[in-house]
Design an enzyme around this catalytic site. Sequence first.
Site, PDB file in Angstrom:
ATOM      1  N   TYR A  48       0.835  -1.212   0.000  1.00  0.00           N
ATOM      2  CA  TYR A  48       0.000   0.000   0.000  1.00  0.00           C
ATOM      3  C   TYR A  48       0.864   1.254   0.000  1.00  0.00           C
ATOM      4  O   TYR A  48       0.481   2.295  -0.538  1.00  0.00           O
ATOM      5  CB  TYR A  48      -0.932   0.000   1.221  1.00  0.00           C
ATOM      6  N   HIS A  86      -9.207  -7.079   2.466  1.00  0.00           N
ATOM      7  CA  HIS A  86      -7.991  -6.225   2.477  1.00  0.00           C
ATOM      8  C   HIS A  86      -7.229  -6.369   1.153  1.00  0.00           C
ATOM      9  O   HIS A  86      -6.809  -5.410   0.523  1.00  0.00           O
ATOM     10  CB  HIS A  86      -7.133  -6.681   3.650  1.00  0.00           C
TER      11      HIS A  86
HETATM   12  O1  LIG Z   1       2.578  -5.952   0.809  1.00  0.00           O
HETATM   13  C1  LIG Z   1       1.617  -6.410   1.421  1.00  0.00           C
HETATM   14  N1  LIG Z   1       0.991  -5.656   2.359  1.00  0.00           N
HETATM   15  C2  LIG Z   1      -0.077  -6.140   3.054  1.00  0.00           C
HETATM   16  N2  LIG Z   1      -0.660  -5.360   3.971  1.00  0.00           N
HETATM   17  C3  LIG Z   1      -0.018  -4.168   4.532  1.00  0.00           C
HETATM   18  C4  LIG Z   1      -0.326  -2.921   3.716  1.00  0.00           C
HETATM   19  O2  LIG Z   1       0.331  -2.969   2.451  1.00  0.00           O
HETATM   20  C5  LIG Z   1       0.156  -1.669   4.463  1.00  0.00           C
HETATM   21  O3  LIG Z   1       1.555  -1.771   4.661  1.00  0.00           O
HETATM   22  C6  LIG Z   1      -0.544  -1.507   5.800  1.00  0.00           C
HETATM   23  O4  LIG Z   1      -1.962  -1.576   5.599  1.00  0.00           O
HETATM   24  C7  LIG Z   1      -0.200  -0.179   6.461  1.00  0.00           C
HETATM   25  O5  LIG Z   1      -0.531   0.893   5.613  1.00  0.00           O
HETATM   26  C8  LIG Z   1      -0.559  -7.443   2.787  1.00  0.00           C
HETATM   27  N3  LIG Z   1      -1.695  -7.987   3.450  1.00  0.00           N
HETATM   28  O6  LIG Z   1      -2.362  -7.301   4.280  1.00  0.00           O
HETATM   29  O7  LIG Z   1      -2.019  -9.184   3.228  1.00  0.00           O
HETATM   30  C9  LIG Z   1       0.129  -8.234   1.796  1.00  0.00           C
HETATM   31  O8  LIG Z   1      -0.230  -9.402   1.492  1.00  0.00           O
HETATM   32  N4  LIG Z   1       1.184  -7.683   1.159  1.00  0.00           N
END
Ligand SMILES: O=c1[nH]c(NC[C@H](O)[C@H](O)[C@H](O)CO)c([N+](=O)[O-])c(=O)[nH]1
Length: 166
Positions: free
Chosen positions: A62, A98
């Site tokens: 993200y 998510h």
């Molecule tokens: O890169 C990832 N981020 C994930 N979540 C974290 C997200 O990218 C952010 O870092 C977090 O929400 C904080 O902003 C994942 N899942 O939740 O599964 C994933 O599979 N891969």
Amino acid sequence: MAVKGLGKIDQAYDGSNLRIGIIHARWNSVIIDALVAGAIKRMQSLGVKEENIIVETVPGSYELPWGTKRFVDRQKKAGEPLDAVIPIGVLIKGSTMHFEYISESTTHALMQLQDKVNMPVIFGLLTCLTEEQALARAGIDEAKSMHNHGEDWGAAAVEMSVKYGP
Ligand SMILES: O=c1[nH]c(NC[C@H](O)[C@H](O)[C@H](O)CO)c([N+](=O)[O-])c(=O)[nH]1
């Protein structure tokens, strides 16, 4: 013979004068590390110098759009502009929505980022329904069922920089 996934490489582009950035998420790090290594290996095989491959990280996928924008801006401000950037992340579907929301929003943000940074932003986001799918696309499954997609991304970064650079 074209390697599946790479398509027909009509020529090996010369990356010897390029500076390429890789910015990767730290989730699913075993898979990430293989993808990053694949991208670096492929770019070096096309002549990109080791010192011209700059690697940074963000917490998760993200954060890739914002991290990529700031990474590119800072390299430019430091007088060492990039020719292309490869954001790399691995999203694996869990039991909630998510995955869907991050996959969709991050993909669109990375696509739109190209106009903002005026350079190729290679799509290095694996959006997998299972860990097995991700392992296969990083070339680290026993069956060796697929090639390392990081190599494709490295090749795309060089080609896009050479053919469509500023
Ligand atoms: O890169 C990832 N981020 C994930 N979540 C974290 C997200 O990218 C952010 O870092 C977090 O929400 C904080 O902003 C994942 N899942 O939740 O599964 C994933 O599979 N891969």
